[in-house]
Write a protein that holds these residues in place. Structure first.
Motif, PDB file in Angstrom:
ATOM      1  N   MET A   1       0.709  -1.077   0.033  1.00 36.85           N
ATOM      2  CA  MET A   1      -0.038   0.026   0.083  1.00 36.85           C
ATOM      3  C   MET A   1       0.924   1.263  -0.070  1.00 36.85           C
ATOM      4  N   ARG A   2       1.813   1.292   0.843  1.00 36.18           N
ATOM      5  CA  ARG A   2       2.922   2.421   0.998  1.00 36.18           C
ATOM      6  C   ARG A   2       3.558   2.737  -0.490  1.00 36.18           C
TER       7      ARG A   2
ATOM      8  N   TYR B   1     -15.933   4.222  -4.209  1.00 42.26           N
ATOM      9  CA  TYR B   1     -14.775   3.223  -3.937  1.00 42.26           C
ATOM     10  C   TYR B   1     -15.109   2.122  -4.285  1.00 42.26           C
TER      11      TYR B   1
ATOM     12  N   GLY C   1      -7.631   1.364  -3.171  1.00 47.89           N
ATOM     13  CA  GLY C   1      -7.567   2.003  -1.929  1.00 47.89           C
ATOM     14  C   GLY C   1      -6.458   2.964  -1.886  1.00 47.89           C
ATOM     15  N   ALA C   2      -5.319   2.604  -2.508  1.00 41.95           N
ATOM     16  CA  ALA C   2      -3.953   3.636  -2.513  1.00 41.95           C
ATOM     17  C   ALA C   2      -4.586   4.806  -3.548  1.00 41.95           C
TER      18      ALA C   2
ATOM     19  N   VAL D   1     -13.756  -0.444  -7.340  1.00 36.82           N
ATOM     20  CA  VAL D   1     -13.158  -1.531  -7.130  1.00 36.82           C
ATOM     21  C   VAL D   1     -13.837  -2.574  -8.129  1.00 36.82           C
TER      22      VAL D   1
ATOM     23  N   VAL E   1      -0.839  -7.982  -5.650  1.00 37.44           N
ATOM     24  CA  VAL E   1      -1.544  -7.236  -4.682  1.00 37.44           C
ATOM     25  C   VAL E   1      -2.984  -7.206  -5.148  1.00 37.44           C
ATOM     26  N   LYS E   2      -4.117  -7.256  -4.311  1.00 35.74           N
ATOM     27  CA  LYS E   2      -5.317  -7.100  -4.497  1.00 35.74           C
ATOM     28  C   LYS E   2      -5.624  -5.939  -5.300  1.00 35.74           C
ATOM     29  N   ARG E   3      -6.593  -5.987  -6.262  1.00 33.33           N
ATOM     30  CA  ARG E   3      -6.798  -4.979  -6.990  1.00 33.33           C
ATOM     31  C   ARG E   3      -7.677  -3.737  -6.120  1.00 33.33           C
ATOM     32  N   SER E   4      -8.441  -4.354  -5.201  1.00 35.74           N
ATOM     33  CA  SER E   4      -8.952  -3.581  -4.124  1.00 35.74           C
ATOM     34  C   SER E   4      -7.574  -2.466  -3.395  1.00 35.74           C
ATOM     35  N   THR E   5      -6.895  -3.107  -3.299  1.00 38.90           N
ATOM     36  CA  THR E   5      -5.680  -2.342  -2.522  1.00 38.90           C
ATOM     37  C   THR E   5      -5.219  -1.322  -3.524  1.00 38.90           C
ATOM     38  N   VAL E   6      -4.862  -1.458  -4.713  1.00 40.75           N
ATOM     39  CA  VAL E   6      -4.671  -0.596  -5.652  1.00 40.75           C
ATOM     40  C   VAL E   6      -5.746   0.514  -5.654  1.00 40.75           C
TER      41      VAL E   6
END
Length: 211
Positions: free
Chosen positions: A1-2, A199, A82-83, A203, A75-80
């Motif tokens: 995420m970072r 959001y 989310g960032a 997603v 990484v999960k696409r939801s994480t992308v």
């Protein structure tokens, strides 16, 4: 995420600098103007400046082919996504930080009621948040090449949402001003709901996205 967040920041860096320069220039208006209506408009404008830069930052991702590479990351696409939304929150906070400086400068210049200046914050946020909420998933779906048109439509949708809130409040029998705090607060609440819905929609679009 970072790492994703930092990448988003770097892609928006040039746009942030431009928005920051304009917002600081608007800050200087405080030395010459004290009218509450003008100051509220100034505060709202400073917040909006950062929100409308999202399209340009996405163009950078498209030009560098990053928008295609990111969906292949482990990484999960939801994480992308989310960032991305965390980056949008950063933009809103930057706009608010500059507008707070405007408020502080004005209060040092003369006695002013902070409640009277809240209209500027609520107006700016209730426009900026819907613009982001509508524009980003639309660009994700239809492509960044339609950035300008989608941004224009997003601004129109944000104004339309506020107008609808104003009409609904007046239909309850309470006569309120379009720029009043009642409309601003209600529109801000709707804006936050739109941001959350945006959001989840983004997603969904990202998960169905192919090369």
């Amino acid at each position: 995420m970072r790492g994703l967040f930092l990448n988003n920041y770097y892609s928006m860096q040039s746009n942030i600098k431009v928005s920051l320069s304009i917002a600081v220039a608007l800050l200087l208006v405080t030395f010459f103007v004290s009218d509450i209506k003008v100051m509220n408009a100034l505060i709202a404008g400073q917040i909006m400046l950062f929100a409308v830069s999202i399209g340009s930052s996405l163009q950078v991702d498209e030009a560098s082919k990053w928008s295609r590479m990111e969906i292949t990351l482990l990484v999960k696409r939801s994480t992308v996504i989310g960032a991305k939304y965390l980056s949008f929150v950063m933009l809103l906070l930057l706009g608010m930080a500059i507008s707070v400086c405007t408020t502080i400068l004005l209060s040092l210049k003369e006695s002013v009621s902070l409640a009277n200046l809240w209209n500027g914050y609520s107006f700016g946020l209730s426009l900026a948040i819907p613009v982001i909420s509508v524009c980003f998933p639309a660009i994700l779906k239809f492509g960044v090449e339609k950035n300008e048109m989608l941004l224009f439509l997003s601004v129109a949708a944000a104004l339309g949402m506020r107008f609808l809130v104003w009409v609904l409040i007046n239909m309850t029998g309470n006569t309120v001003n379009f720029n009043g705090s009642e409309v601003g607060n209600a529109a801000l609440m709707v804006s936050l709901l739109m941001f959350a819905a945006s959001y989840f929609l983004s997603v969904r679009i990202q998960e169905n996205k192919e090369f």
